[in-house]
Write a protein that holds these residues in place. Structure first.
Motif, PDB file in Angstrom:
ATOM      1  N   PHE A  23       0.869  -1.184   0.000  1.00 34.66           N
ATOM      2  CA  PHE A  23       0.000   0.000   0.000  1.00 34.66           C
ATOM      3  C   PHE A  23       0.904   1.232   0.000  1.00 34.66           C
ATOM      4  N   GLN A  68      -6.952  -2.597  -1.765  1.00 33.47           N
ATOM      5  CA  GLN A  68      -6.614  -1.173  -1.867  1.00 33.47           C
ATOM      6  C   GLN A  68      -7.808  -0.308  -1.481  1.00 33.47           C
ATOM      7  N   HIS A 127      -3.922   4.263  -4.293  1.00 36.34           N
ATOM      8  CA  HIS A 127      -4.694   4.907  -3.225  1.00 36.34           C
ATOM      9  C   HIS A 127      -5.812   5.787  -3.754  1.00 36.34           C
TER      10      HIS A 127
END
Length: 550
Positions: A90, A293, A230
């Motif tokens: 991430f 995500q 993101h």
């Protein structure tokens, strides 16, 4: 004497972000993925482990992220030797907000890999500045007595490292940083920490920051590359970004076979967009990446977050349970975001909505509180130069979940494309001509995928063009609108099990009960022979096996 299962030890190799650095680790059959990741992070003195993960490649060549809550051995049972790659999973929207310097350094190493393999798509000027910052971090200030000749050539910074870009990198390395006497916008005079922060600041604002490219096709059969980070789901064609579906617009994500499907909610209407993946396994991988995500960057709390998808009439579907902290929980823990008040946790209609009040449609996050959608990702992370902003977003799951069947594939249509930007000096397509996935690293040294990624890549080049042969072989046929084709295997297996179960229940009812309507039937010669020669011996055999077992 035989060893007990608890005494068996398995060995594995973990390749770190520098290909020359590896860890040899051991684990027991009862250990789960979280143990191995924590062990690796402990060796690296990392405490912010939530941004990282371990990748592996199965026997079929499909990449996976090691699941933290599942047994390690069960996930890599067919792998020999067992090889993992430590990668950023991430990418934080603003890496400058990370609490620990060592975490930022690992993010820097990951982005350095992405730049080398072409996954971090940028213009030539941006690439030259990023390259100069890497030189400054690793070699320090320019010294004419040490840095002689074309010293940049000796360092591999870009996949396609041309003489022109090398000369520009060298020039920036010699020039003083802006704001100093005689400063012309170079990097000379920057400390290692300042250069690292400048590198991160530039990299995190690029479109392909944190993108792991996946080859897909649209409904016309056009080759696209799909990335997830993101900010949402992005698609690229050739060298340009064609779509950007923000998480605040995504209502639901699911998959059916090789079809990866995104349900979008816009104020005026809803859209359903489908992409066809090269295989069912790759489609499931894309779906898992997208779900993780989305939940990491949108959920306020990770407790009891489960998602379902892939189910059909004769298929069992897929359940994915999210494990670990979310971005908001990390920022709240580090004091970068104020904890949510109880009244904030309700949905946009006010009050809490229980999971039981929401249809359990594919890929609907099954949580005890659906208020997570009241906080879109863009409000979770602070701007680059500011602290975290107040949360005032809209509701992600604002409408009833809408099911989709492949019989409705004619509704899968693309959205209007974004305006085409000027042709860049770098081509994203080059990033897929230079394959450097973990699967390649299994057979050859020096490979390894970057944190997003699978296909590794190039740097300087032109626009879109014909597909490389490697991806042409993997690419799926064009996405077609006809209904879902009939599968004989899917129909046969459940039918076969149903018939045998029905026969077993009928035999029990006939031979083990004394139901009056069946008495006459039980005494027929054929059934008496069936019971004596087949049913009774089978019953006795099963009884003995059960006695031996217990």
């Amino acid at each position: 004497m035989f060893k007990s299962r608890g005494d068996i030890v398995y060995k594995c190799t973990v390749r770190l972000l520098e290909d020359t650095e590896i860890l040899e680790c051991e684990f027991h059959p009862s250990y789960k993925g979280k143990y191995l990741l924590e062990h690796v992070c402990q060796q690296l003195n990392l405490t912010e482990i939530d941004y990282f993960g371990l990748r592996y490649v199965d026997a079929g060549g499909q990449r996976h992220w090691l699941h933290m809550a599942k047994l390690i051995l069960k996930q890599v049972k067919d792998a020999s030797p067992i090889l993992f790659s430590f990668r950023v999973k991430f990418y934080p929207p603003n890496p400058l907000l990370l609490k620990e310097d060592v975490t930022r350094f690992q993010i820097y190493l990951q982005l350095k890999r992405d730049l080398l393999h072409g996954r971090l798509y940028c213009t030539a000027n941006e690439a030259a500045m990023l390259g100069a910052l890497i030189i400054q971090i690793e070699l320090g200030d320019y010294d004419p007595s040490i840095h002689v000749g074309n010293y940049v050539t000796e360092m591999r910074l870009l996949l396609r490292q041309t003489d022109v870009i090398e000369a520009r990198i060298q020039e920036l390395h010699r020039e003083p940083v802006a704001g100093t006497p005689g400063g012309t916008g170079g990097v000379k005079g920057m400390s290692t920490q300042e250069a690292e922060r400048s590198f991160l600041k530039i990299a995190c604002q690029l479109d392909t920051y944190g993108v792991d490219p996946h080859p897909v096709k649209d409904h016309r059969g056009n080759q696209l590359y799909l990335g997830i980070n993101h900010s949402g789901i992005l698609t690229f064609q050739g060298s340009r970004k064609t779509h950007h579906f923000k998480w605040s617009e995504v209502h639901k994500i699911n998959f059916e076979g090789r079809m990866f499907i995104v349900h979008l909610n816009y104020p005026e209407k809803k859209h359903t967009v489908g992409f066809k993946c090269p295989s069912g396994a790759s489609c499931r991988h894309v779906w898992c990446c997208a779900i993780e995500q989305m939940l990491f960057f949108t959920l306020p709390s990770s407790s009891e977050a489960s998602v379902y998808s892939g189910g059909g009439l004769f298929s069992w579907g897929t359940k994915f349970k999210y494990v670990g902290r979310t971005e908001r929980e990390i920022l709240e823990r580090d004091g970068l975001l104020a904890p949510r008040e109880p009244h904030e946790e309700g949905s946009s209609t006010g009050g809490k909505r229980k999971a039981s009040s929401v249809p359990a449609t594919p890929s609907t996050p099954m949580t005890s509180d659906f208020g997570y959608s009241s906080l879109p990702r863009s409000t979770h992370s602070a701007p680059l130069e500011e602290s975290a902003a107040d949360c005032n977003g809209g509701c992600l799951l604002s409408g009833p979940a809408v099911d989709i069947a492949l019989a409705c594939c004619d509704h899968l249509r693309p959205l209007p494309e974004e305006p085409k930007p000027p042709a860049p000096e770098y081509s994203l397509r080059d990033s897929f001509e230079h394959s450097s996935s973990e699967s390649g690293a299994t057979h050859a040294s020096g490979g390894g995928s970057g944190g997003g990624g699978g296909a590794a890549a190039g740097a300087a080049g032109g626009g879109g063009g014909p597909l490389p042969d490697e991806w042409s072989r993997l690419a799926a046929p064009a996405l077609q609108p006809p209904p879902r084709p009939f599968s004989l295997l899917r129909a046969f297996v459940p039918s076969f099990l149903f018939v045998w179960l029905s026969l077993a229940l009928a035999a029990l009812l006939l031979f083990e009960t004394d139901w009056p309507p069946l008495r006459a039937l039980k005494h027929k010669p054929e059934l008496v022979a069936l019971r004596r020669h087949y049913y009774a011996p089978l019953k006795e055999y099963l009884r003995r096996k059960v006695v031996e077992l217990f």
